[in-house]
Design a protein around this motif. Structure first.
Motif, PDB file in Angstrom:
ATOM      1  N   ARG A 226       1.027  -1.358  -0.055  1.00 26.03           N
ATOM      2  CA  ARG A 226      -0.238  -0.283  -0.229  1.00 26.03           C
ATOM      3  C   ARG A 226       0.816   1.155  -0.263  1.00 26.03           C
ATOM      4  NH1 ARG A 226      -4.477  -1.843   4.099  1.00 26.03           N
ATOM      5  NH2 ARG A 226      -5.812  -3.397   3.724  1.00 26.03           N
ATOM      6  N   ALA A 227       2.102   0.936  -0.057  1.00 23.45           N
ATOM      7  CA  ALA A 227       3.045   2.511  -0.012  1.00 23.45           C
ATOM      8  C   ALA A 227       4.265   2.601  -0.677  1.00 23.45           C
ATOM      9  CB  ALA A 227       3.688   2.194   1.360  1.00 23.45           C
ATOM     10  N   GLN A 228       4.645   1.835  -1.773  1.00 20.91           N
ATOM     11  CA  GLN A 228       5.049   0.972  -2.675  1.00 20.91           C
ATOM     12  C   GLN A 228       4.903   1.584  -3.629  1.00 20.91           C
ATOM     13  OE1 GLN A 228       8.125  -1.745  -1.238  1.00 20.91           O
ATOM     14  NE2 GLN A 228       8.958  -0.954   0.665  1.00 20.91           N
ATOM     15  N   SER A 229       5.536   2.086  -4.887  1.00 21.53           N
ATOM     16  CA  SER A 229       5.827   1.739  -6.413  1.00 21.53           C
ATOM     17  C   SER A 229       6.890   1.436  -6.811  1.00 21.53           C
ATOM     18  CB  SER A 229       5.298   3.295  -7.223  1.00 21.53           C
ATOM     19  OG  SER A 229       6.367   4.003  -6.611  1.00 21.53           O
ATOM     20  N   VAL A 230       8.250   1.526  -6.357  1.00 23.93           N
ATOM     21  CA  VAL A 230       9.146   1.353  -7.078  1.00 23.93           C
ATOM     22  C   VAL A 230      10.562   1.456  -6.313  1.00 23.93           C
ATOM     23  CG1 VAL A 230      11.025   1.471  -9.106  1.00 23.93           C
ATOM     24  CG2 VAL A 230       8.932   2.368  -9.231  1.00 23.93           C
ATOM     25  N   ALA A 231      11.076  -0.396  -5.697  1.00 22.82           N
ATOM     26  CA  ALA A 231      11.449  -0.775  -5.165  1.00 22.82           C
ATOM     27  C   ALA A 231      12.122  -1.778  -4.883  1.00 22.82           C
ATOM     28  CB  ALA A 231      10.708  -0.856  -3.529  1.00 22.82           C
ATOM     29  N   THR A 232      13.328  -2.802  -4.445  1.00 20.27           N
ATOM     30  CA  THR A 232      13.758  -3.899  -4.115  1.00 20.27           C
ATOM     31  C   THR A 232      13.375  -4.215  -3.103  1.00 20.27           C
ATOM     32  OG1 THR A 232      15.854  -3.000  -3.590  1.00 20.27           O
ATOM     33  CG2 THR A 232      15.261  -3.598  -5.857  1.00 20.27           C
ATOM     34  N   VAL A 233      12.952  -6.346  -2.978  1.00 20.95           N
ATOM     35  CA  VAL A 233      12.909  -6.260  -1.906  1.00 20.95           C
ATOM     36  C   VAL A 233      13.656  -6.371  -0.886  1.00 20.95           C
ATOM     37  CG1 VAL A 233      12.763  -9.256  -0.942  1.00 20.95           C
ATOM     38  CG2 VAL A 233      11.302  -8.421  -3.102  1.00 20.95           C
TER      39      VAL A 233
ATOM     40  N   PHE B   9      15.103 -20.176  -3.205  1.00 18.50           N
ATOM     41  CA  PHE B   9      15.470 -18.735  -4.593  1.00 18.50           C
ATOM     42  C   PHE B   9      17.134 -17.826  -4.360  1.00 18.50           C
ATOM     43  CE2 PHE B   9      10.922 -18.961  -4.788  1.00 18.50           C
ATOM     44  CZ  PHE B   9      10.970 -19.228  -6.211  1.00 18.50           C
ATOM     45  N   VAL B  10      17.278 -17.755  -2.972  1.00 18.28           N
ATOM     46  CA  VAL B  10      19.129 -17.532  -2.740  1.00 18.28           C
ATOM     47  C   VAL B  10      19.902 -18.132  -3.221  1.00 18.28           C
ATOM     48  CG1 VAL B  10      20.224 -16.649  -1.081  1.00 18.28           C
ATOM     49  CG2 VAL B  10      18.085 -15.676  -0.926  1.00 18.28           C
ATOM     50  N   ALA B  11      19.634 -19.953  -2.794  1.00 22.01           N
ATOM     51  CA  ALA B  11      20.231 -21.039  -3.277  1.00 22.01           C
ATOM     52  C   ALA B  11      20.324 -20.674  -5.248  1.00 22.01           C
ATOM     53  CB  ALA B  11      19.847 -21.958  -2.747  1.00 22.01           C
ATOM     54  N   ASN B  12      19.445 -20.683  -5.703  1.00 22.08           N
ATOM     55  CA  ASN B  12      19.723 -20.823  -6.691  1.00 22.08           C
ATOM     56  C   ASN B  12      19.760 -19.561  -7.640  1.00 22.08           C
ATOM     57  OD1 ASN B  12      18.611 -23.627  -7.983  1.00 22.08           O
ATOM     58  ND2 ASN B  12      16.936 -23.377  -6.496  1.00 22.08           N
ATOM     59  N   GLY B  13      20.748 -18.707  -6.637  1.00 21.23           N
ATOM     60  CA  GLY B  13      21.482 -17.440  -7.292  1.00 21.23           C
ATOM     61  C   GLY B  13      20.350 -16.147  -7.757  1.00 21.23           C
ATOM     62  N   ILE B  14      19.120 -16.345  -7.108  1.00 23.06           N
ATOM     63  CA  ILE B  14      18.118 -15.352  -6.976  1.00 23.06           C
ATOM     64  C   ILE B  14      18.033 -14.355  -5.542  1.00 23.06           C
ATOM     65  CG2 ILE B  14      15.808 -14.270  -7.250  1.00 23.06           C
ATOM     66  CD1 ILE B  14      15.404 -16.926  -8.991  1.00 23.06           C
ATOM     67  N   ASN B  15      18.851 -12.804  -5.585  1.00 27.19           N
ATOM     68  CA  ASN B  15      18.509 -12.760  -4.369  1.00 27.19           C
ATOM     69  C   ASN B  15      18.320 -10.904  -4.177  1.00 27.19           C
ATOM     70  OD1 ASN B  15      21.403 -13.796  -3.046  1.00 27.19           O
ATOM     71  ND2 ASN B  15      22.594 -13.841  -5.397  1.00 27.19           N
ATOM     72  N   ASP B  16      17.478 -10.962  -4.660  1.00 26.67           N
ATOM     73  CA  ASP B  16      16.544  -9.670  -4.772  1.00 26.67           C
ATOM     74  C   ASP B  16      15.708  -9.717  -5.820  1.00 26.67           C
ATOM     75  OD1 ASP B  16      15.408  -7.301  -3.771  1.00 26.67           O
ATOM     76  OD2 ASP B  16      17.457  -6.228  -3.667  1.00 26.67           O
ATOM     77  N   PHE B  17      15.039  -9.003  -5.849  1.00 27.56           N
ATOM     78  CA  PHE B  17      13.401  -8.337  -7.249  1.00 27.56           C
ATOM     79  C   PHE B  17      13.304  -6.680  -6.957  1.00 27.56           C
ATOM     80  CE2 PHE B  17      12.145 -12.702  -6.259  1.00 27.56           C
ATOM     81  CZ  PHE B  17      11.520 -13.197  -7.106  1.00 27.56           C
ATOM     82  N   LEU B  18      13.444  -6.657  -7.743  1.00 26.20           N
ATOM     83  CA  LEU B  18      12.729  -5.272  -8.450  1.00 26.20           C
ATOM     84  C   LEU B  18      11.279  -5.066  -8.958  1.00 26.20           C
ATOM     85  CD1 LEU B  18      13.816  -1.888  -9.263  1.00 26.20           C
ATOM     86  CD2 LEU B  18      14.455  -2.752 -11.429  1.00 26.20           C
ATOM     87  N   ILE B  19      10.420  -3.948  -8.235  1.00 19.62           N
ATOM     88  CA  ILE B  19       9.347  -4.368  -7.827  1.00 19.62           C
ATOM     89  C   ILE B  19       8.787  -3.109  -8.785  1.00 19.62           C
ATOM     90  CG2 ILE B  19       7.250  -5.074  -6.228  1.00 19.62           C
ATOM     91  CD1 ILE B  19       9.044  -7.197  -6.278  1.00 19.62           C
TER      92      ILE B  19
ATOM     93  N   LEU C  40      21.741  -8.048  -4.903  1.00 25.78           N
ATOM     94  CA  LEU C  40      20.932  -7.061  -4.282  1.00 25.78           C
ATOM     95  C   LEU C  40      21.356  -5.338  -4.411  1.00 25.78           C
ATOM     96  CD1 LEU C  40      22.188  -8.353  -0.491  1.00 25.78           C
ATOM     97  CD2 LEU C  40      20.223  -8.589  -1.535  1.00 25.78           C
ATOM     98  N   ARG C  41      20.701  -5.379  -4.875  1.00 27.96           N
ATOM     99  CA  ARG C  41      20.531  -3.591  -5.501  1.00 27.96           C
ATOM    100  C   ARG C  41      19.742  -2.128  -4.626  1.00 27.96           C
ATOM    101  NH1 ARG C  41      18.544  -1.485 -10.377  1.00 27.96           N
ATOM    102  NH2 ARG C  41      17.363  -2.976 -11.978  1.00 27.96           N
ATOM    103  N   ARG C  42      19.575  -1.818  -4.988  1.00 30.86           N
ATOM    104  CA  ARG C  42      18.459  -0.358  -5.139  1.00 30.86           C
ATOM    105  C   ARG C  42      18.179   0.065  -6.665  1.00 30.86           C
ATOM    106  NH1 ARG C  42      18.734  -2.389  -0.938  1.00 30.86           N
ATOM    107  NH2 ARG C  42      18.755  -1.692   1.625  1.00 30.86           N
ATOM    108  N   PRO C  43      17.161   0.277  -6.325  1.00 22.87           N
ATOM    109  CA  PRO C  43      16.580   1.200  -7.847  1.00 22.87           C
ATOM    110  C   PRO C  43      17.196   2.552  -7.986  1.00 22.87           C
ATOM    111  CG  PRO C  43      14.921   0.765  -7.006  1.00 22.87           C
ATOM    112  CD  PRO C  43      16.112   0.397  -5.468  1.00 22.87           C
TER     113      PRO C  43
END
Length: 327
Positions: A91-98, A113-123, A143-146
Motif C-alpha cells: 500500500r505504500a511502494q511503487s518502485v523498490a527492491t525486496v 531462490f537464494v540458493a539458485n542465484g536469485i538474491n533480490d527482486f525489483l518491484i 542485491l541492489r536499489r532502484p
C-alpha cells in the motif's frame, strides 16, 4: 539506459488494453515490461486485492521459471496477514527492491531462490487508492536499489497500470469526449467538450501521441512525463477503432475514488489518499494530471479542515481511517 528505453511506452499502452480479459491483460503487461525490467532470471506479475487481509491474488503470470509463481504465492500468504507490513509495502511502494524491506536470506519462502542465484527482486507496484493493484517483480542476481532514473520512470508507468486496472474494474462508460489523434474534437456531445476541459484534453491527446511516436525511443523521460494517466483528475484516454480502421481517442471518466474522512472535497480526498500511499507531491500531480502547486494547496487545505498541523499527521489519520474501513 538501453533497457529503460525498450518497451517503456509499450507497457503504458498495454495498461489501457482494457478490452482483454484479466488474465490476457496481465500477460500483456508482463510481456511488455520484460525487456526493460527483467535481468534474465524471470519476471512475475499478479493482480491483487488488499481491501481485506490476507491479500488475495486474483491473477498471476510469469515469464521464465514457473518457480516464481510459487514464490509469489508463498510470500503473499506469509507476509500479507501483517497490516503494518502491508501498509509499508503493497500500500505504500511503487518502485523498490525486496531487500529494501526484508532480507531474503531470512525468509523461508525465498530460501530456495537464494540458493539458485536469485538474491533480490525489483518491484513495480501499481497500487490504486481503492486498495487493489498490480505487482510486477523482476528476479535479480544481486542485491541492489532502484536507480533514480528507474524510480522516476517506473513509478510513472505504475501510475498508468493502476489507472488501466481501475478502468477495467469499472468497465468502459459513456465517452466524455471523442477526439482525433490530432486533438480535434470529433463529436459535440459529451461533458468534456467545452471550454477549459476541451483544451486540456486536446493537449493531453497531443502529448500522448508524441509519447507513442517520436519520443518513445530517444527521449523516454520526456515521453513518460508528457503522457499522464488522468486529465484534470478525471479522464483517461483510450483508443477506439472504427470498422474501417480509423482510430479515435476517447476520454472516459476514471477519477480516483478513495474512502476518506468526512469533511473533505473530492480533490482533497484524492490527494490525501495518494499521499498516504507513499506518493510524492510530484507523483501525485503526475497521476492526477494537476500542477504540483495545486496538490500542495489541496493537502494544506485538507489538513486545516481536519485541524491537523502537518502532512505527516494527515497521512497518519488517513491510514488509520483506511485500515478501519477496509480491514
Amino acid at each position: 539506459m538501453g533497457r529503460l528505453k525498450q518497451n517503456t511506452i509499450s507497457v503504458v499502452e498495454a495498461a489501457y488494453a482494457i478490452h482483454l480479459d484479466q488474465d490476457a491483460w496481465l500477460a500483456g503487461l508482463v510481456q511488455a515490461a520484460e525487456p526493460g525490467l527483467a535481468e534474465e532470471l524471470g519476471l512475475v506479475g499478479y493482480v491483487y486485492d488488499a481491501r481485506r487481509l490476507p491479500l488475495e491474488i486474483e491473477s498471476i503470470h510469469v515469464r521464465g521459471s514457473g518457480r516464481l509463481v510459487d514464490y509469489a504465492r508463498r510470500t503473499v500468504a506469509m507476509a500479507s496477514t501483517n497490516a503494518d507490513f502491508v501498509d509499508a509495502t503493497w500500500r505504500a511502494q511503487s518502485v523498490a527492491t525486496v531487500s529494501q524491506t526484508v532480507d531474503m536470506r531470512t525468509v523461508e519462502s525465498a530460501s530456495d531462490f537464494v540458493a539458485n542465484g536469485i538474491n533480490d527482486f525489483l518491484i513495480v507496484n501499481a497500487y490504486d487508492v481503492s486498495a487493489t493493484g498490480v505487482w510486477i517483480g523482476a528476479a535479480l542476481p544481486t542485491l541492489r536499489r532502484p536507480t533514480a532514473r528507474e524510480s522516476l520512470i517506473w513509478s510513472r508507468v505504475a501510475a498508468h497500470i493502476a489507472a488501466g486496472y481501475r478502468l477495467r474494474r469499472r468497465r468502459e462508460g459513456r465517452p466524455a469526449a471523442v477526439l482525433s489523434p490530432s486533438g480535434k474534437l470529433e463529436h459535440p456531445e459529451g461533458e468534456a467538450t467545452e471550454g477549459a476541459a476541451r483544451a486540456a484534453l486536446r493537449q493531453s491527446v497531443l502529448r500522448m501521441e508524441a509519447a507513442r511516436g517520436r519520443l518513445r525511443e530517444q527521449h523516454v523521460e520526456q515521453a513518460i512525463e508528457g503522457w499522464q494517466p488522468l486529465t484534470d483528475a478525471r479522464w483517461s484516454l483510450i483508443d477506439q477503432f472504427e470498422s474501417d480502421g480509423r482510430r479515435y481517442v476517447v476520454a472516459v471518466e476514471n477519477a480516483l475514488a478513495p474512502k476518506a474522512p468526512d469533511g473533505l472535497a473530492l480533490r482533497e480526498q484524492q490527494v490525501v489518499a495518494a499521499a498516504a500511499s507513499g506518493r510524492t507531491t510530484k507523483l501525485i500531480a503526475y497521476e492526477l494530471g494537476l500542477n504540483a502547486s495545486t496538490v500542495r494547496v489541496l493537502l494544506s487545505r485538507a489538513a486545516r479542515k481536519l485541524d491537523l498541523r502537518s502532512r505527516a499527521e494527515l497521512v497518519a489519520l488517513y491510514r488509520a481511517y483506511a485500515r478501519k474501513v477496509t480491514l
